[in-house]
Design a protein around this motif. Structure first.
Motif, short mmCIF file in Angstrom:
data_model
loop_
_atom_site.label_atom_id
_atom_site.label_comp_id
_atom_site.label_asym_id
_atom_site.label_seq_id
_atom_site.Cartn_x
_atom_site.Cartn_y
_atom_site.Cartn_z
N UNK A 71 -5.24 58.89 136.51
CA UNK A 71 -4.62 57.91 135.61
C UNK A 71 -4.90 58.33 134.18
N UNK A 72 -3.87 58.78 133.50
CA UNK A 72 -4.01 59.24 132.12
C UNK A 72 -2.67 59.10 131.42
N UNK A 73 -2.70 58.95 130.11
CA UNK A 73 -1.48 58.86 129.33
C UNK A 73 -0.80 60.23 129.24
N UNK A 74 0.49 60.21 128.98
CA UNK A 74 1.20 61.45 128.68
C UNK A 74 0.56 62.10 127.45
N UNK A 75 0.56 63.42 127.43
CA UNK A 75 0.07 64.12 126.24
C UNK A 75 1.23 64.37 125.28
#
Length: 539
Positions: free
Chosen positions: A156-160
């Motif tokens: 679970x991570x934001x778009x770069x």
């Protein structure tokens, strides 16, 4: 935190000669892209802590799938991801990046020369550590995994921000966004004499077809070689390639052809395709077929500084004309005839058995990477023109006067119903034993076979690679079903007539091939099987 997402298999994820290609709407199905990427990652051995390169040609879905793949790479234990700024990496630049960074491999998001956009094509290809396409043992493993996959992994991570150079972390894994052009351009400067090209003051038109080579061509041709601003046409990569088909042939690059046939044409014209690995070469009033281009580049490669030591060998795909074989014979070096697919060339290049390779489908390259390379071919042509001080037309005429001319064309029958295409090929294979000695007009069949290839590097055998009908005197016709489309089948018919040196070397190709076209239909029953009375595309 690694998250496991339950999934069920799709049964249509068999990788072709250049990865998995489907309509974008197919890839937008739930878990479809994720399943395939996870299957790739499950097959890749020793990935823990390894570097993975990711990039694509900028087509629709490119950015979205890159973000998904980055998160999945973090969850699957890769040590670092290197991605091209904007999600951009041409296929040859990705090959170079994999090799330079010592990466375990790379995901190249492209459907090559196929059209792009919301209703058009998308693709994912995995290249291995040598920078080349995955061999069959890997793609077979990927297919097997797609058929029993039950989960995919992500974090679970934001778009770069793909548009900002630098290093960010995703799930604890460094992701490095890099200039997609610089390393590749520097490699080209080691191979070619940029000073000589600048000094020749050539004029040029280059059509990037609103695809990936736009930034590369602008930097190298206009920025480093000093060609006039505007030399690069359609230089901004667009998700739908401007609504055009990014295939560098005389049908889809017709405006470039018209430019080069005009009274005020520049010295040199060229184009490249969606992902930058194919090329179109046109001189002032002279189109050069890809088969002839391979032969002429090989015959003159010693004029470029990267090849002054000579060539170790020349390789061509079986459907490509035999023009390059005659150059190899004159140079006293081996000539290899392989199945279609760059992975076969990669084995020869890795083994040091070949230096220059090419395919009739507008792909040429050398041992500098493990993919075909459109801009490489353009730059080698420019280097040859600069050193010889002659036009493309003069170089072509000189070549034919020395080696003879292989008049050549490919007729594509697109979107043929698969069962009809399969029936045609089955009937052809069933007739092979009785074809030798048969006469079709003035043509007499000398031999006929279903091409099989034994790889000299590892002894592996690839069968059923296309039906060859060889006529007395060096002419031939080849029949093959393509593996690069996304719907139906494309029947490719390759037509070749050899005219020896001193013969009729400056006739219209269509006139010289007319009897072979008629023979091809008589042999294969194209009209009977497909209902088609003419090809969709002639190249």
């Amino acid at each position: 935190m690694i998250r496991t997402v339950a999934t069920t298999p799709y049964t249509d994820q068999k990788p072709g000669t250049s990865g998995l290609r489907k309509k974008a709407t197919v890839f937008q199905q739930p878990n479809y892209a994720e399943n395939f990427v996870q299957a790739v990652f499950d097959v890749v051995e020793d990935k823990a802590g390894a570097t993975l390169v990711i990039g694509g040609d900028g087509r629709f879905l490119n950015r979205e799938v890159i973000q998904v793949a980055i998160r999945m790479a973090a969850a699957n234990g890769f040590g670092r991801v290197v991605v091209g700024r904007g999600g951009i990496l041409s296929t040859p630049a990705a090959s170079h990046m994999i090799r330079k960074r010592g990466a375990i491999g790379g995901l190249i998001l492209s459907a090559s020369h196929n059209p792009g956009g919301p209703t058009e094509d998308f693709g994912i290809k995995y290249n291995i550590a040598n920078g080349g396409p995955a061999p069959e043992k890997v793609t077979n493993g990927i297919l097997a995994r797609t058929l029993d996959i039950d989960r995919w992994l992500t974090v679970d991570a934001d778009d770069i921000d793909l548009d900002a150079d630098g290093v960010v972390e995703v799930g604890g894994m460094p992701v490095e966004v890099v200039d997609p052009v610089g390393d590749y351009a520097a490699l080209m400067e080691t191979l070619f004499d940029f000073d000589a090209i600048r000094a020749a003051r050539l004029t040029m038109a280059f059509d990037a077809m609103s695809a990936v080579t736009g930034p590369y061509a602008t930097e190298i041709l206009e920025g480093r070689l000093g060609f006039a601003k505007g030399t690069v046409r359609n230089g901004t990569p667009l998700p739908d390639f401007g609504g055009h088909h990014p295939d560098p042939n005389l049908v889809h690059a017709h405006e470039l052809y018209e430019t080069m046939m005009a009274a005020d044409a520049p010295d040199f014209g060229a184009a490249s395709d969606g992902d930058g690995d194919r090329n179109l070469i046109i001189g002032r009033h002279r189109f050069v077929t890809p088969s002839d281009s391979l032969a002429m580049l090989a015959a003159n490669a010693h004029l470029a500084k990267g090849y002054t030591g000579g060539l170790k060998g020349i390789a061509r795909s079986m459907p490509t004309s035999a023009a390059a074989d005659r150059v190899a014979e004159a140079l006293g070096i081996p000539a290899f005839e392989t199945p279609t697919g760059w992975k076969f060339f990669g084995n020869l290049l890795d083994a040091g058995m070949a230096t220059i390779c090419g395919e009739e489908s507008a792909g040429t390259g050398s041992d500098h990477v493990r993919e075909k390379d459109g801009l490489w071919a353009v730059l080698l042509w420019l280097n040859i023109l600069a050193v010889r001080g002659e036009s493309v037309d003069a170089i072509a005429r000189d070549h034919w006067a020395k080696y003879g001319r292989n008049y050549y064309a490919r007729h594509d029958y697109e979107g043929v119903e698969s069962d009809k295409a399969d029936a045609l090929m089955a009937a052809l294979r069933g007739s092979l034993a009785t074809l030798p000695g048969t006469r079709f007009g003035d043509l007499v069949v000398e031999a006929a076979d279903d091409f099989a290839y034994t790889d000299p590097t590892d002894g592996s055998v690839s069968r059923n690679q296309g039906v060859r009908v060889l006529f007395e005197g060096g002419s031939r016709v080849v029949f093959r079903l393509s593996g690069t489309g996304t719907s139906g089948a494309t029947l490719r018919v390759y037509l070749e007539r050899y005219e020896p040196a001193g013969g009729d070397l400056d006739r219209e190709t269509g006139d010289m091939l007319a009897d072979i076209v008629a023979a091809a239909d008589a042999i294969a029953g194209i009209v009977e099987h497909t209902g088609r009375t003419a090809p969709d595309v002639v190249t």
